[in-house]
Design a protein around this motif. Sequence first.
Motif, short mmCIF file in Angstrom:
data_model
loop_
_atom_site.label_atom_id
_atom_site.label_comp_id
_atom_site.label_asym_id
_atom_site.label_seq_id
_atom_site.Cartn_x
_atom_site.Cartn_y
_atom_site.Cartn_z
N ILE A 185 0.84 -0.94 0.00
CA ILE A 185 0.35 -0.24 -0.10
C ILE A 185 0.36 0.61 -0.33
N LEU A 186 2.28 1.17 -0.43
CA LEU A 186 2.99 2.40 -0.72
C LEU A 186 2.13 3.74 -1.36
N GLU A 187 1.53 3.33 -2.30
CA GLU A 187 0.87 4.43 -3.01
C GLU A 187 -0.23 4.91 -2.35
N LEU A 188 -0.80 4.10 -1.78
CA LEU A 188 -2.49 4.46 -0.88
C LEU A 188 -1.59 5.16 -0.03
N GLN A 189 -0.52 4.91 0.82
CA GLN A 189 0.05 5.73 1.91
C GLN A 189 0.17 6.89 1.37
N ALA A 190 0.56 7.21 0.18
CA ALA A 190 0.94 8.72 -0.30
C ALA A 190 -0.17 9.33 -0.62
N THR A 191 -0.81 8.96 -1.17
CA THR A 191 -2.29 9.22 -1.23
C THR A 191 -2.98 10.06 -0.45
N LEU A 192 -3.01 9.07 0.56
CA LEU A 192 -4.20 9.29 1.88
C LEU A 192 -3.40 10.77 3.33
N ALA A 193 -1.80 10.68 2.63
CA ALA A 193 -1.21 11.36 3.30
C ALA A 193 -1.40 12.89 2.85
N GLU A 194 -2.16 12.83 1.42
CA GLU A 194 -1.96 14.06 1.24
C GLU A 194 -3.58 14.64 1.08
N GLN A 195 -4.43 13.25 1.23
CA GLN A 195 -6.10 13.27 0.89
C GLN A 195 -6.68 13.85 2.74
N GLY A 196 -7.94 15.32 2.08
CA GLY A 196 -8.34 16.18 3.23
C GLY A 196 -9.80 14.75 4.18
N GLU A 197 -10.51 14.11 2.73
CA GLU A 197 -11.09 13.67 3.01
C GLU A 197 -10.70 11.81 4.05
N ALA A 198 -11.52 11.67 4.54
CA ALA A 198 -11.55 10.12 4.68
C ALA A 198 -11.46 9.39 3.99
N PRO A 199 -10.81 8.09 4.32
CA PRO A 199 -10.62 7.07 3.19
C PRO A 199 -12.43 6.51 2.49
#
Length: 384
Positions: A185-199
């Motif tokens: 989930i490396l790319e997912l973690q990077a996305t979530l680090a910048e994502q303002g809303e809940a997963p």
Amino acid sequence: MSIKSNRVPLVEVRDLIHIGSPLPFKVLDSLERLLLNEGQVIQDEGQFDALNERGAWAERASVDAERKARAAANSQPVLSTLSHFDQWERLQWQFDKLARGLARRELPGTALEPFYDELLARLDRDPDAAIFLCTRQEDRRFALYPIRHSIHCAVLTTLTARHLGWDSARVHSLGRAALAMNLCILELQATLAEQGEAPTKRQMDQIRAHPSAAVTLLREVGITDEAMLDAVADHHEHDGGGGYPNGKNKVSPEARILRAIDVYMAKISPRAKRPGILPNDAVRQLFQQSPGDALSMGVIKTLGVHPPGSLVKLQSGEIAVVTRRPTAGIQPLVATLSDRQGRPRAETHHRDSADPEFAIVAALPVSKEFSRVAAERVYGLIND
């Protein structure tokens, strides 16, 4: 008539990039996320290759300006000597390349072993400085968050296992599990680090599936260490149930430590849309969740009440950063960042917070005045 793209691939500006010299422009990835700032250093060809794998590029205006400036000045690059802390940055880029190779099944699982050995050598040069780097979450390069997180978890799990007196093989197994637990989930973690809303639901499904997916991946690349695999499989399980993916009632000590460190680091690490919580608050929460638990206490004693890298206010009125864990008691050593009125000062004084005049009176959040604390300022040069 074709229109030139604003993006200049890094391979096309190789002549402007000199290994060991400050970069003349910032470098971004294919999603326009910051990878390196102007002035940062590419330490070796391996890091250059890792950047290219991410689709790295520079802005055309900056490239054109640099070419004109060099043509006018006919200047030669100034080479930098890599510091101990530059070597930690270099290690991060080594792991970026390694993790991507493992995730694509292009490298054998045994490739984790020499990397972990290099991490240990760097850690053993100065464990407190390593914790400082884990705590000082000032880096806004969220594309690299999952890489940093894995390395930081490996550092803290290693130190905790050693504190508990585990043998070398057991320590190494846990450290490699920390590096490998999130490979899927490396790319997912990077996305979530910048994502303002809940997963989203899809993202949550990926999150809940990643421990099992990581074990499958690790077996496919040849990992046979069952203790390591069990720790990865169960690092989101809870003793007594309620965890995922399988809601187990009994979890190994390795998995429990890995989960505690994973959660601790996630709490103190800022994201694009929110700050991290104070390190001493994260330590307190860990204690409150598992009072008296030997493994949790091992993590807490490894970190200290105020881990290195924490910002604090002293009885003297000075703002300081913690640099060394105490050899006895709970009062760490600190380095000042301000005068006695709390005003930023370039001059640094080292204080022992066991001295009543310099006792810690409060933990502080990161503020604009103290948003960046160069490790070299408070530790000086650490010789390799």
